[in-house]
Structures are given as C-alpha cells and as structure tokens.
Design an enzyme around this catalytic site. Structure first.
Site, PDB file in Angstrom:
ATOM      1  CG  ASN A   9      -1.791   1.181   1.340  1.00 15.29           C
ATOM      2  OD1 ASN A   9      -1.897   1.967   0.398  1.00 15.29           O
ATOM      3  ND2 ASN A   9      -2.438   1.349   2.483  1.00 15.29           N
ATOM      4  CE  LYS A  11      -0.326   3.399   4.483  1.00 17.30           C
ATOM      5  NZ  LYS A  11      -0.285   3.501   5.911  1.00 17.30           N
ATOM      6  CG  HIS A 103      -6.130   2.234   5.153  1.00 11.12           C
ATOM      7  ND1 HIS A 103      -5.676   3.180   6.046  1.00 11.12           N
ATOM      8  CD2 HIS A 103      -5.132   1.335   5.015  1.00 11.12           C
ATOM      9  CE1 HIS A 103      -4.447   2.865   6.421  1.00 11.12           C
ATOM     10  NE2 HIS A 103      -4.091   1.748   5.803  1.00 11.12           N
ATOM     11  CD  GLU A 105      -3.056   5.723   6.480  1.00 12.85           C
ATOM     12  OE1 GLU A 105      -3.090   5.632   5.239  1.00 12.85           O
ATOM     13  OE2 GLU A 105      -2.138   5.248   7.179  1.00 12.85           O
ATOM     14  CD  GLU A 175      -4.005  -2.178   7.577  1.00 12.08           C
ATOM     15  OE1 GLU A 175      -2.937  -2.577   7.096  1.00 12.08           O
ATOM     16  OE2 GLU A 175      -4.411  -1.018   7.429  1.00 12.08           O
ATOM     17  N   GLY A 181       2.073   2.549  10.799  1.00  9.61           N
ATOM     18  CA  GLY A 181       3.084   3.600  10.685  1.00  9.61           C
ATOM     19  C   GLY A 181       3.755   3.975  11.999  1.00  9.61           C
ATOM     20  CB  SER A 222       4.664  -1.398  12.354  1.00 12.52           C
ATOM     21  OG  SER A 222       4.257  -0.058  12.533  1.00 12.52           O
ATOM     22  N   GLY A 242       2.754  -1.071   4.390  1.00 14.66           N
ATOM     23  CA  GLY A 242       2.863   0.329   4.000  1.00 14.66           C
ATOM     24  C   GLY A 242       4.323   0.731   3.846  1.00 14.66           C
TER      25      GLY A 242
HETATM   26  P1  PGA Z   1       2.533   0.482   7.701  1.00 18.14           P
HETATM   27  O1  PGA Z   1       1.117   0.699   7.013  1.00 18.14           O
HETATM   28  O2  PGA Z   1       3.082  -0.819   7.204  1.00 18.14           O
HETATM   29  O3  PGA Z   1       3.351   1.663   7.288  1.00 18.14           O
HETATM   30  O4  PGA Z   1       2.288   0.452   9.182  1.00 18.14           O
HETATM   31  C1  PGA Z   1       0.210  -0.346   6.867  1.00 18.14           C
HETATM   32  C2  PGA Z   1      -1.091   0.122   6.262  1.00 18.14           C
HETATM   33  O5  PGA Z   1      -1.501   1.257   6.517  1.00 18.14           O
HETATM   34  O6  PGA Z   1      -1.727  -0.609   5.512  1.00 18.14           O
END
Ligand code: PGA
Length: 259
Positions: A9, A11, A103, A105, A175, A181, A222, A242
C-alpha cells in the site's frame, strides 16, 4: 494451502516517476523467486494505476508471476454526478483486481463510516474487484478493552446482508490503528486472538466452508523484514504493508521470506 499475499500500500507517498521506478526496481529484484506460496498486489495512487499495470503486464507475460494491481479505494456508484470519485468500472477497465476498503486513514481523515464501507464492499464484489476490507481498533478502544467489539462491529457492518457466490474472493485485513506507521507491530499472540474473533464473525455470517475457501485473513501495521517471521506461522494468509513496501530492497526481502 492458500498462497500468502503481500499487498503493497503505497498510499500518497510517491510521485509518478518514483512509483514507476519503485515498481521496476522491485520486479527486477524478484527474478530468482519461484512464487510457489506467494502473490503480490501493488496498490499505487489512482493516477499511477495505469502505468504500474503496464509495467506489471510486461513482467508477468515474461515470467508468469502472480502479481496484481490494486486500488486504494473505490466509489459506491458506477457513474453519475459524484465529483472527484472513481468508478469501479474505470478500475476494471484499467486492469485493477483488488481494492482496499475502509482503511483507517480514510475512516479518520475522510470520515468514511461503516455504511460507506459497506456500500463500497457491495459494488466492489459486484464488479469482481476483490475487497481488502480493513478493520481494527484505535489505541483508546484497545485500552478500554473494546478491541473485540470493534472488530465484530466493523466486520458485521461491512459484510452483513451481502451474499457471496462460490467464486467471490475476499480479504479481511486486521489493521490495529495504533500499529499503522508507528513502528510498533501487534504481538503475535494478540494477532492470533484478533484473527480468531474476525474469523468467528465471518463463520457466523457465511459458514465455515465459504470462509475457509474464499476468505484470506491478513495483518497490517508496521510489518517489515525483521518482524514478519514472527507472524508467518500464525495462521495469517498475508500482509498489508505500508512503509516497508516503499523500499525496494526491504519489500523484496519480505517476498523472499514469504516464498
Ligand atoms: P505500515 O502501514 O506498514 O506503514 O504500518 C500499513 C497500512 O496502513 O496498511
């Protein structure tokens, strides 16, 4: 055995040139991988989907790799006066197979609620886009002991009333919002528990047989090449990645570990 799926992803992190370069760099690094147990999905921004799709096509034609294109979102209608939105028909037209839905976000910044996520899930399935439905609790919900409730609620709202055909594939991504993140992945034991809760709810809705055959339950938050090993054997069908998917070497290493 289901193949493990690694979903990158990206983003809104890359411009068009960077996206194309990263795609090529990753694909060049996969040459020695046999892909017996793994599939990959790249989810670039909407505007980069076409370019990434063309690059993927070149490689998959040559190597027959199971690598697919995914969108980061879709609108719940096919066409009409919906300024700024993207239709599932357009996504299909440019070769998209997967779509990330709900998601955190988007739930946080775009105020997407469970009803919107439900409508998007419905239209995605109708157009044979494989949904990657994201569910997960915030830190506050976790600390209040509401994690399981949130997971049950998000899975239920997302999927209740939806009929799945025997060929409809579906991915649910656990998630936890606090893990995205943050550099702080979930503990493997806690992950097993969350996956168990999600699976139970899915079994209530669709029956064990369909859940075992058509669903993949994955983890995101993460994940990187140093911690992924802890999760691989924990009844997890794949990962939504991500930050670690933005570095070619790191993502290739992850694919090697999964293959
Ligand atoms: P991340 O993001 O691996 O940077 O934690 C995962 C995601 O948002 O799908």
């Amino acid at each position: 055995m289901k193949k493990k799926i690694a979903i990158a992803n990206w983003k809104m992190n890359l411009n068009l040139k960077e996206t194309k370069n990263l795609t090529v760099e990753i694909l060049d690094g996969l040459e020695k991988i046999e892909f017996k147990n793994t599939e990959i999905v790249f989810c670039p921004s909407f505007l980069a989907l076409k370019d990434v799709g063309e690059i993927i096509k070149k490689y998959t034609k040559r190597y027959k790799w199971p690598i697919y294109l995914g969108a980061q979102d879709v609108f719940w209608e096919e066409k009409g006066a919906y300024t700024g939105e993207v239709s599932p028909l357009t996504l299909r037209e440019i070769g998209v197979n997967f779509v990330i839905l709900g998601h955190s976000e988007r739930r946080i910044y775009l105020k997407e609620d469970d009803e919107m996520v439900h409508k998007k899930t419905r239209i995605a399935l109708f157009h044979h886009l494989i949904p990657i439905l994201c569910v997960g609790e915030t830190l506050e919900e976790r600390e209040d002991g509401r994690r399981d409730l949130i997971l049950i609620k998000q899975v239920s709202y997302g999927l209740e009333g939806i009929k799945l055909g025997k060929d409809d594939k579906f991915i649910v991504a656990y998630e936890p919002v606090w893990a995205i993140g943050s550099g702080q992945a979930v503990e493997p034991k806690e992950l097993e528990h969350a996956i168990f809760i999600i699976k139970q709810r899915l079994v209530d809705l669709f029956g064990l047989d369909l859940v075992e055959k058509n669903f993949r339950l994955i983890y995101g938050g993460s994940v990187d090449s140093s911690n992924i090993k802890e999760f691989i054997d924990r009844k997890i069908d794949g990962f939504l990645i991500g930050a670690a998917s933005l570095k070619a070497k790191e993502f290739i290493e992850i694919i090697k570990l999964l293959s």
